[in-house]
Design a protein around this motif. Sequence first.
Motif, PDB file in Angstrom:
ATOM      1  N   GLY A  91       0.820  -1.196   0.000  1.00 10.48           N
ATOM      2  CA  GLY A  91       0.000   0.000   0.000  1.00 10.48           C
ATOM      3  C   GLY A  91       0.853   1.245   0.000  1.00 10.48           C
ATOM      4  N   GLN A  92       0.182   2.410   0.136  1.00  9.71           N
ATOM      5  CA  GLN A  92       0.881   3.697   0.221  1.00  9.71           C
ATOM      6  C   GLN A  92       1.914   3.877  -0.894  1.00  9.71           C
ATOM      7  OE1 GLN A  92       0.681   1.692   3.332  1.00  9.71           O
ATOM      8  NE2 GLN A  92      -1.327   2.644   3.341  1.00  9.71           N
ATOM      9  N   GLY A  93       1.515   3.546  -2.110  1.00  8.54           N
ATOM     10  CA  GLY A  93       2.391   3.762  -3.249  1.00  8.54           C
ATOM     11  C   GLY A  93       3.584   2.842  -3.316  1.00  8.54           C
ATOM     12  N   THR A 113       8.712  12.711  18.501  1.00 11.94           N
ATOM     13  CA  THR A 113       8.940  11.682  17.489  1.00 11.94           C
ATOM     14  C   THR A 113       9.349  12.324  16.169  1.00 11.94           C
ATOM     15  OG1 THR A 113       6.544  11.672  17.051  1.00 11.94           O
ATOM     16  CG2 THR A 113       7.409   9.957  18.492  1.00 11.94           C
ATOM     17  N   LEU A 114      10.169  11.578  15.387  1.00 10.00           N
ATOM     18  CA  LEU A 114      10.691  12.092  14.123  1.00 10.00           C
ATOM     19  C   LEU A 114      10.581  11.025  13.049  1.00 10.00           C
ATOM     20  CD1 LEU A 114      12.841  12.846  16.670  1.00 10.00           C
ATOM     21  CD2 LEU A 114      13.759  14.341  14.897  1.00 10.00           C
ATOM     22  N   GLY A 115      10.033  11.412  11.872  1.00 11.30           N
ATOM     23  CA  GLY A 115       9.925  10.486  10.755  1.00 11.30           C
ATOM     24  C   GLY A 115       8.624  10.656   9.996  1.00 11.30           C
ATOM     25  N   ARG A 116       8.215   9.598   9.298  1.00 12.67           N
ATOM     26  CA  ARG A 116       6.944   9.595   8.568  1.00 12.67           C
ATOM     27  C   ARG A 116       5.847   9.183   9.539  1.00 12.67           C
ATOM     28  NH1 ARG A 116       4.574   9.091   3.408  1.00 12.67           N
ATOM     29  NH2 ARG A 116       2.905   7.528   3.250  1.00 12.67           N
ATOM     30  N   GLN A 117       4.903  10.077   9.795  1.00  9.97           N
ATOM     31  CA  GLN A 117       3.884   9.817  10.803  1.00  9.97           C
ATOM     32  C   GLN A 117       2.616  10.611  10.494  1.00  9.97           C
ATOM     33  OE1 GLN A 117       5.496  11.247  14.679  1.00  9.97           O
ATOM     34  NE2 GLN A 117       7.083  12.228  13.459  1.00  9.97           N
ATOM     35  N   GLY A 122      -5.148  13.250  11.342  1.00 10.76           N
ATOM     36  CA  GLY A 122      -5.196  11.839  10.986  1.00 10.76           C
ATOM     37  C   GLY A 122      -4.933  10.917  12.148  1.00 10.76           C
ATOM     38  N   ASP A 123      -4.259  11.426  13.175  1.00 12.88           N
ATOM     39  CA  ASP A 123      -3.861  10.612  14.319  1.00 12.88           C
ATOM     40  C   ASP A 123      -4.964  10.522  15.370  1.00 12.88           C
ATOM     41  OD1 ASP A 123      -2.376   9.184  16.161  1.00 12.88           O
ATOM     42  OD2 ASP A 123      -1.248  10.910  16.855  1.00 12.88           O
ATOM     43  N   GLN A 124      -5.599  11.660  15.701  1.00 13.05           N
ATOM     44  CA  GLN A 124      -6.490  11.689  16.859  1.00 13.05           C
ATOM     45  C   GLN A 124      -7.950  12.010  16.546  1.00 13.05           C
ATOM     46  OE1 GLN A 124      -4.807  13.529  20.390  1.00 13.05           O
ATOM     47  NE2 GLN A 124      -2.753  13.382  19.540  1.00 13.05           N
ATOM     48  N   MET A 125      -8.243  12.680  15.428  1.00 13.74           N
ATOM     49  CA  MET A 125      -9.629  13.010  15.132  1.00 13.74           C
ATOM     50  C   MET A 125     -10.489  11.816  14.719  1.00 13.74           C
ATOM     51  SD  MET A 125      -9.414  16.047  16.082  1.00 13.74           S
ATOM     52  CE  MET A 125     -11.088  16.613  15.807  1.00 13.74           C
ATOM     53  N   TRP A 158      -9.194  10.102   7.714  1.00 16.86           N
ATOM     54  CA  TRP A 158      -9.020   8.657   7.524  1.00 16.86           C
ATOM     55  C   TRP A 158      -7.558   8.246   7.604  1.00 16.86           C
ATOM     56  CZ3 TRP A 158      -9.606   6.629   1.848  1.00 16.86           C
ATOM     57  CH2 TRP A 158      -8.976   7.498   0.955  1.00 16.86           C
ATOM     58  N   GLY A 159      -6.653   9.196   7.852  1.00 10.31           N
ATOM     59  CA  GLY A 159      -5.265   8.870   8.144  1.00 10.31           C
ATOM     60  C   GLY A 159      -4.314   9.132   7.009  1.00 10.31           C
ATOM     61  N   ASP A 160      -3.902  10.373   6.846  1.00  9.30           N
ATOM     62  CA  ASP A 160      -2.878  10.719   5.864  1.00  9.30           C
ATOM     63  C   ASP A 160      -1.556  10.948   6.582  1.00  9.30           C
ATOM     64  OD1 ASP A 160      -4.482  10.517   3.694  1.00  9.30           O
ATOM     65  OD2 ASP A 160      -4.884  12.649   3.489  1.00  9.30           O
ATOM     66  N   GLN A 161      -0.479  10.484   5.966  1.00 10.82           N
ATOM     67  CA  GLN A 161       0.833  10.576   6.601  1.00 10.82           C
ATOM     68  C   GLN A 161       1.567  11.851   6.160  1.00 10.82           C
ATOM     69  OE1 GLN A 161      -0.194   7.937   4.794  1.00 10.82           O
ATOM     70  NE2 GLN A 161      -0.399   6.267   6.273  1.00 10.82           N
ATOM     71  N   THR A 162       2.483  12.292   7.022  1.00 12.97           N
ATOM     72  CA  THR A 162       3.324  13.449   6.735  1.00 12.97           C
ATOM     73  C   THR A 162       4.777  13.019   6.777  1.00 12.97           C
ATOM     74  OG1 THR A 162       1.719  14.989   7.703  1.00 12.97           O
ATOM     75  CG2 THR A 162       3.989  15.763   7.497  1.00 12.97           C
ATOM     76  N   ASN A 163       5.518  13.323   5.711  1.00 13.32           N
ATOM     77  CA  ASN A 163       6.933  12.977   5.654  1.00 13.32           C
ATOM     78  C   ASN A 163       7.792  14.002   6.386  1.00 13.32           C
ATOM     79  OD1 ASN A 163       6.586  10.655   4.041  1.00 13.32           O
ATOM     80  ND2 ASN A 163       6.593  11.874   2.173  1.00 13.32           N
ATOM     81  N   ASN A 164       8.977  13.578   6.780  1.00 12.68           N
ATOM     82  CA  ASN A 164       9.995  14.470   7.369  1.00 12.68           C
ATOM     83  C   ASN A 164       9.445  15.247   8.560  1.00 12.68           C
ATOM     84  OD1 ASN A 164      11.516  13.792   4.969  1.00 12.68           O
ATOM     85  ND2 ASN A 164      10.379  15.401   3.899  1.00 12.68           N
ATOM     86  N   ALA A 165       8.628  14.585   9.377  1.00 12.36           N
ATOM     87  CA  ALA A 165       7.888  15.287  10.426  1.00 12.36           C
ATOM     88  C   ALA A 165       8.568  15.189  11.781  1.00 12.36           C
ATOM     89  CB  ALA A 165       6.476  14.726  10.525  1.00 12.36           C
TER      90      ALA A 165
END
Length: 349
Positions: A91-93, A113-117, A122-125, A158-165
């Motif tokens: 998944g996720q490309g 925390t550091l990374g793709r997250q 997307g995390d709590q709502m 529904w949960g979208d990720q953020t890079n370099n976060a």
Amino acid sequence: MKKTATIFFFSSVSGLAFAQSSVTLYGLVDAGVTYTNNVQSGSSHGANVQFVSGSAQGDRWGMKGTEDIGGQQHVDFVLENGFQLSNGALGQGGLEFGRQAYVGLSGPWGALTLGRQYDFIGDQMPAYAVASNTPAGLLAWSLPAYAAGGYALDNRVWGDQTNNAVKYMTPTFAGFSAGAMFGFGNTPGSVATNSTSSFIVNYANGPFMASLAYYGQHNVAGGGNSQEFAGGAAYVIGQARLFGLVTDVRLSGGNRPRATTAETGVTYRLTPAFQFGGGLQFQKRNNNLASANQLTLTADYSLSKRTDVYAVAALAHDHAFGAQVQAALGDPSSSDVQSGVRVGIRHRF
């Protein structure tokens, strides 16, 4: 059953020298059959009966670990892979750990925390959304994700990720907690270009909980910048849980499109094993685009602590686009109405 390996490190050089680490393997698989009517496919249309995996929740497996470094401090990491049970595809490309991949520190002062997250929306709502309080999943994510409109105003719940976060969450004080996140755009000469930011404030007291969140992104694919505001609340009364969520997404480019989505729902545990639920969703758009709404009903029966079987029925009505009742793996209707029914099984390990 979760598989946990615990390793103890001892150093004879340091008299203090005792630290404990653990790594846990975990995952989730979901499979079932979905019926959708009025499906438009090229020049033809009709009902579609298909095997769909990852509908109630996305199929995944992952590893999470923690190391006690003393003073109530911990080093934490998560590596989580997404895939399709139906055909084994990533998944996720096609990313190896596309769902989450981060490392960080936690302690009495909070968690960094550091990374793709996930950003905070997307995390709590999802705690306030119909799709995640029930097994409806993709059959209740389509309207919030703006699927019929091409996902341009996806509200990310529904949960979208953020890079370099880089993400920080405070501990809880008198029921309140807060968080801030910044996603680097990694663009030479500009910190702001392609960057993202997210903030949240939570409150929880007994049966009541509520959250307010923000997400912003510079230079989105559709042009301009994206902003989203979200607010949700939930209240538990006996065996019932009432919840509601409002999100507002807008783009600064083009004709400045905007979508405001409201949803409310309830779940009720009739027995320790059986729960039913449902919800209503409504979306309003600008630029003279008409509104949309959806009704979703669900039933969920637990065969064990880790396995459940469920049924979902949904009816969508979209006055601006061909209605699309199922997000991601679904197709739009040949009219402004579409219904879907799903029977599935979900297993957590």
